[in-house]
Design an enzyme around this catalytic site. Structure first.
Site, short mmCIF file in Angstrom:
data_model
loop_
_atom_site.label_atom_id
_atom_site.label_comp_id
_atom_site.label_asym_id
_atom_site.label_seq_id
_atom_site.Cartn_x
_atom_site.Cartn_y
_atom_site.Cartn_z
N GLY A 45 0.84 -1.20 0.00
CA GLY A 45 0.00 0.00 0.00
C GLY A 45 0.87 1.24 0.00
O GLY A 45 2.01 1.21 0.47
N GLN A 50 2.85 10.07 1.31
CA GLN A 50 4.16 9.41 1.35
C GLN A 50 5.03 9.76 0.15
O GLN A 50 6.23 9.48 0.16
CB GLN A 50 3.99 7.89 1.43
N CYS A 98 5.61 -0.01 7.43
CA CYS A 98 5.22 1.15 6.62
C CYS A 98 6.44 1.60 5.83
O CYS A 98 7.55 1.65 6.37
CB CYS A 98 4.75 2.27 7.54
N LEU A 99 6.26 1.93 4.56
CA LEU A 99 7.39 2.34 3.74
C LEU A 99 8.04 3.63 4.24
O LEU A 99 9.20 3.88 3.94
CB LEU A 99 6.95 2.51 2.28
N HIS A 140 -4.63 1.17 7.48
CA HIS A 140 -3.28 1.73 7.57
C HIS A 140 -3.11 2.88 6.58
O HIS A 140 -2.63 3.96 6.94
CB HIS A 140 -2.24 0.62 7.30
N GLU A 141 -3.53 2.66 5.34
CA GLU A 141 -3.39 3.71 4.32
C GLU A 141 -4.32 4.89 4.60
O GLU A 141 -3.95 6.05 4.37
CB GLU A 141 -3.64 3.14 2.92
N HIS A 144 -2.91 7.49 6.76
CA HIS A 144 -2.00 8.43 6.09
C HIS A 144 -2.75 9.65 5.54
O HIS A 144 -2.25 10.77 5.62
CB HIS A 144 -1.26 7.76 4.93
NI NI Z 1 2.29 3.42 5.77
#
Ligand code: NI
Length: 184
Positions: A45, A50, A98-99, A140-141, A144
């Site tokens: 995701g 991000q 998470c990236l 999760h996304e 953001h």
């Molecule tokens: Ni994330």
């Protein structure tokens, strides 16, 4: 085009996001670029903040979880102007990464089921219920685009224990297999 990924400590990850004009001509390209950026980083995701864009947009490809959840075969979706409007009482704890936090994995408790309204990249509106891994990744996304990140769900004690680790991202003291962008 592959974008660099903004790491924890970047103000854009906390900024309020804007509604996306679903008929914007550049939207389709942006969605394609977000998938490309996500795949290059081996993520499932990715949300617009991000990559430095304060927009209510995220993409998910949950097909790597197909082995555990056959229903996730081919689950590749863009969520535009999403609104999670119902959450189950029952919560479930799972490990997340998470990236924007390279190589950090922590247990997070979240509602097991959600209902969400969103528009896809073709301008089609959806109203759907999700559970299992899909609900997990979507929440999760969704965090953001609300200016939140997964470590916000940790206990104060756990955050204290992780404080130097969390501070290291903005200083560039981490390793990642993909291109990252540090706060200025
Ligand atoms: Ni994330």
């Amino acid at each position: 085009m592959i974008y660099p990924i903004y790491v924890y400590g970047s103000p854009v990850l906390r900024k309020e996001t804007e509604q996306v004009p679903v008929d914007a001509p550049e939207l389709r390209q942006l969605v394609d670029d977000m998938f490309e950026t996500m795949y290059a980083a081996s993520g499932v995701g990715l949300a617009a903040p991000q990559i430095g864009k304060s927009m209510r947009l995220f993409v998910i490809d949950a097909s790597p979880y197909e082995e555990d959840e056959p229903a996730l075969a081919g689950f590749k979706k863009a969520f535009i102007n999403a609104d999670i409007y119902e959450r189950s009482e029952e919560a479930i704890t799972m490990e997340e990464g998470c990236l924007s936090f390279p190589k950090l994995y922590e247990n997070v408790s979240r509602p097991e089921r959600i209902r969400i309204r969103y528009t896809d990249e073709n301008g089609v509106e959806h109203d759907e219920e999700y559970s299992g891994m899909a609900a997990r990744v979507i929440q999760h996304e969704y965090d953001h685009i609300e200016g939140k990140v997964f470590v916000d769900h940790l206990s104060p004690l756990r955050k204290t224990l992780l404080s130097s680790k969390l501070g290291s991202f903005a200083k560039g003291k981490f390793r990642a297999s993909y291109k990252c962008k540090l706060p200025k």
